[in-house]
Motif scaffolding. Structure first.
Motif, PDB file in Angstrom:
ATOM      1  N   PHE A   2       0.855  -1.154   0.013  1.00  0.00           N
ATOM      2  CA  PHE A   2       0.086   0.142  -0.007  1.00  0.00           C
ATOM      3  C   PHE A   2       0.748   1.167   0.126  1.00  0.00           C
ATOM      4  O   PHE A   2       0.578   2.216  -0.777  1.00  0.00           O
ATOM      5  N   PRO A   3       1.915   1.425   0.994  1.00  0.00           N
ATOM      6  CA  PRO A   3       2.789   2.417   0.581  1.00  0.00           C
ATOM      7  C   PRO A   3       3.348   2.793  -0.751  1.00  0.00           C
ATOM      8  O   PRO A   3       3.336   3.880  -1.305  1.00  0.00           O
ATOM      9  N   TRP A   4       3.686   1.521  -1.389  1.00  0.00           N
ATOM     10  CA  TRP A   4       4.287   1.478  -2.735  1.00  0.00           C
ATOM     11  C   TRP A   4       3.301   2.250  -3.664  1.00  0.00           C
ATOM     12  O   TRP A   4       3.426   3.240  -4.335  1.00  0.00           O
ATOM     13  N   PHE A   5       2.061   1.760  -3.625  1.00  0.00           N
ATOM     14  CA  PHE A   5       0.756   1.994  -4.476  1.00  0.00           C
ATOM     15  C   PHE A   5       0.814   3.777  -4.196  1.00  0.00           C
ATOM     16  O   PHE A   5       0.577   4.637  -5.324  1.00  0.00           O
ATOM     17  N   SER A   6       0.586   4.103  -2.968  1.00  0.00           N
ATOM     18  CA  SER A   6       0.396   5.427  -2.564  1.00  0.00           C
ATOM     19  C   SER A   6       1.568   6.394  -3.487  1.00  0.00           C
ATOM     20  O   SER A   6       1.390   7.428  -4.081  1.00  0.00           O
ATOM     21  N   THR A   7       2.863   5.950  -3.171  1.00  0.00           N
ATOM     22  CA  THR A   7       3.796   6.575  -3.905  1.00  0.00           C
ATOM     23  C   THR A   7       3.675   6.782  -5.583  1.00  0.00           C
ATOM     24  O   THR A   7       3.668   7.558  -6.018  1.00  0.00           O
ATOM     25  N   MET A   8       3.473   5.408  -6.047  1.00  0.00           N
ATOM     26  CA  MET A   8       3.151   5.395  -7.457  1.00  0.00           C
ATOM     27  C   MET A   8       1.981   6.417  -7.855  1.00  0.00           C
ATOM     28  O   MET A   8       2.134   6.992  -9.110  1.00  0.00           O
ATOM     29  N   ARG A   9       0.967   6.330  -7.033  1.00  0.00           N
ATOM     30  CA  ARG A   9      -0.243   7.223  -7.709  1.00  0.00           C
ATOM     31  C   ARG A   9       0.233   8.560  -7.868  1.00  0.00           C
ATOM     32  O   ARG A   9      -0.242   9.334  -8.832  1.00  0.00           O
ATOM     33  N   LYS A  10       1.075   9.130  -6.950  1.00  0.00           N
ATOM     34  CA  LYS A  10       1.477  10.652  -6.878  1.00  0.00           C
ATOM     35  C   LYS A  10       2.562  10.750  -7.744  1.00  0.00           C
ATOM     36  O   LYS A  10       2.632  11.642  -8.806  1.00  0.00           O
ATOM     37  N   ALA A  11       3.634   9.810  -7.949  1.00  0.00           N
ATOM     38  CA  ALA A  11       4.919  10.066  -9.008  1.00  0.00           C
ATOM     39  C   ALA A  11       4.614   9.578 -10.289  1.00  0.00           C
ATOM     40  O   ALA A  11       4.755  10.241 -11.115  1.00  0.00           O
ATOM     41  N   SER A  12       3.999   8.341 -10.602  1.00  0.00           N
ATOM     42  CA  SER A  12       3.774   8.252 -11.899  1.00  0.00           C
ATOM     43  C   SER A  12       2.585   7.090 -12.087  1.00  0.00           C
ATOM     44  O   SER A  12       2.646   5.991 -12.007  1.00  0.00           O
ATOM     45  N   PRO A  13       1.154   7.786 -12.060  1.00  0.00           N
ATOM     46  CA  PRO A  13      -0.030   6.936 -12.085  1.00  0.00           C
ATOM     47  C   PRO A  13       0.046   5.979 -13.197  1.00  0.00           C
ATOM     48  O   PRO A  13      -0.713   4.706 -13.151  1.00  0.00           O
TER      49      PRO A  13
END
Ligand code: HEM
Length: 379
Positions: A2-13
């Motif tokens: 989940f933290p990885w998803f959150s980072t990815m949604r912001k950085a490179s959706p």
């Protein structure tokens, strides 16, 4: 994840992963756009040898619709609702057996695995004594997302091919029996069904039976485990839901969102298409992250918080569009029957020891392969 998803949604959706040669899609809107557009994003896996998982889930229209029509007639709300008393009897038995074991037991092995397997076996109409075989085959077929090394992959493929052959001959035998002597079960229904005046070919029938095992068992197991895990993480939920049994189904929907049993599914672009500012080329693989979409803060307020009575809750744990999970009513019914029974018979459930939560080593499936829980009996 989940933290990885959150980072990815912001950085490179939407991004291209060169190591896996495929696209990843993380945000709710884009995930939905892909799932809705089945013309552009096909479910048919291109350029591969023999398929291990076929049937409706790996087809596009028109074949998808033809197959789905046949099976969905067997999965009507009424057929599923009729299973309720049987599910109740099965869960009561399973709990009886589990609580013989001195105040603690492995929830996964004793309850979450057997319940869906027994239900599917009964629905299909296969002998209950063959359950261990089923469990083995469905495990092998569901395995794989984590195999990275080539030798691991080769062993896995041969294991899968063998399981598939065993399953084929097992089901073929039952199909032939039902042709001669039909019963009131799903397999009899399937052998009698017709598309454009013709019966389904053995190959299609076999693929469908195997799909039910593969798609229906581990997912429902994980729904039950993940939900009880949540009850253990937050014991106040147990107290509240036991006193408000009518609130359980809404909380289960939140569990589906929060700990989605299926975290991702694949599609293949049928033409060049723009998504999230990138051009996806014809033939490219696209991984849509359901688990990330379900935590997207643009769609869900307090997305990383478990909100027991979340409303609205437009999670996509069962997918979206033409491939929306056919078994969703069944999975929901199993949870609807099993969870109140569990809450009423086991109080103060908690994890027996630290470290016994074994995450399933897969990025596509979310669950634990073992979960020792302790409880006390109601006084
Ligand atoms: C499709 C999830 C239980 C049978 C799907 C899809 C998802 C999903 C996400 C869409 C896949 C895609 O679009 O590529 C789940 C979850 C379950 C569950 C989270 C339990 C909590 C079941 C059960 C059955 C089942 C119990 C059957 C007994 C199917 C079938 C499809 C499907 C046949 C393909 C439908 C189609 O392609 O038209 N499921 N599933 N599932 N599921 Fe489930």
């Amino acid at each position: 994840p989940f933290p990885w998803f959150s980072t990815m949604r912001k950085a490179s959706p939407v991004r291209y992963d060169a190591t896996r040669h495929s696209w990843d899609v993380f945000c709710y809107d884009e995930v939905l756009a892909v799932l809705k557009d089945h013309d552009t994003f096909s479910s048919v896996r291109p350029k591969l040898g023999p398929r291990l998982l076929g049937s409706v889930i790996g087809e596009d229209p028109p074949k998808h619709q033809q197959l789905r029509n046949i099976v969905s007639r067997a999965f009507t709300p009424k057929t599923v609702a009729d299973l309720e008393p049987r599910i109740k009897a099965i869960i009561t038995d399973l709990i009886d057996q589990a609580i013989e074991e001195h105040g603690h037991f492995d929830f996964v092995a004793k309850i979450a695995v057997p319940l869906p397997v027994i239900v599917i076996a009964e629905l299909l109409g296969v002998p209950i004594d063959d359950r261990p075989l089923f469990k083995h085959w469905s495990d092998v077929i569901a395995k794989g997302a984590t195999e990275n090394s080539m030798s691991g992959l080769a062993t896995l493929m041969s294991e899968k091919t063998q399981a598939k052959e065993e399953l084929d001959s097992y089901f073929l035998h039952i199909l032939n029996e039902r042709r001669v002597d039909p019963k009131e079960d799903l397999i009899s229904h399937l052998v009698q069904a017709e598309v454009n005046g013709e019966h389904l070919r053995d190959e299609d029938l076999l693929e469908f039976c195997i799909l039910l095992l593969a798609a229906g068992n581990e997912t429902t197991t994980n729904l039950l485990t993940n939900t009880v895990r949540r009850y253990c993480e937050d014991p106040s939920l147990q107290v509240y839901l036991r006193e408000h049994l009518e609130a359980i189904d809404v909380a289960t929907e939140e569990s589906l969102r929060f700990y989605s049993p299926i975290q991702a599914t694949n599609r293949y672009a049928t033409k060049d298409v723009q998504l999230g500012g990138h051009i996806i080329h014809e033939g490219d693989q696209v991984v849509v992250w359901i688990g990330s979409a379900n935590r997207d803060e643009q769609q869900f307020v307090a997305a990383d918080t478990f909100v027991m009575d979340r409303h609205p809750n437009k999670h996509i744990a069962f997918g979206h569009g033409i491939h929306f999970c056919l078994g969703a009513p069944l999975a929901r019914l199993e949870a609807h029957v099993a969870l109140p029974a569990i809450l009423e018979r086991m109080y103060a459930m908690h994890f027996e020891m630290d470290g016994t939560l074994q995450p399933i080593p897969s990025s596509l499936v979310y669950g634990t392969s073992q979960m020792e829980i302790a409880y006390r009996l109601p006084s």
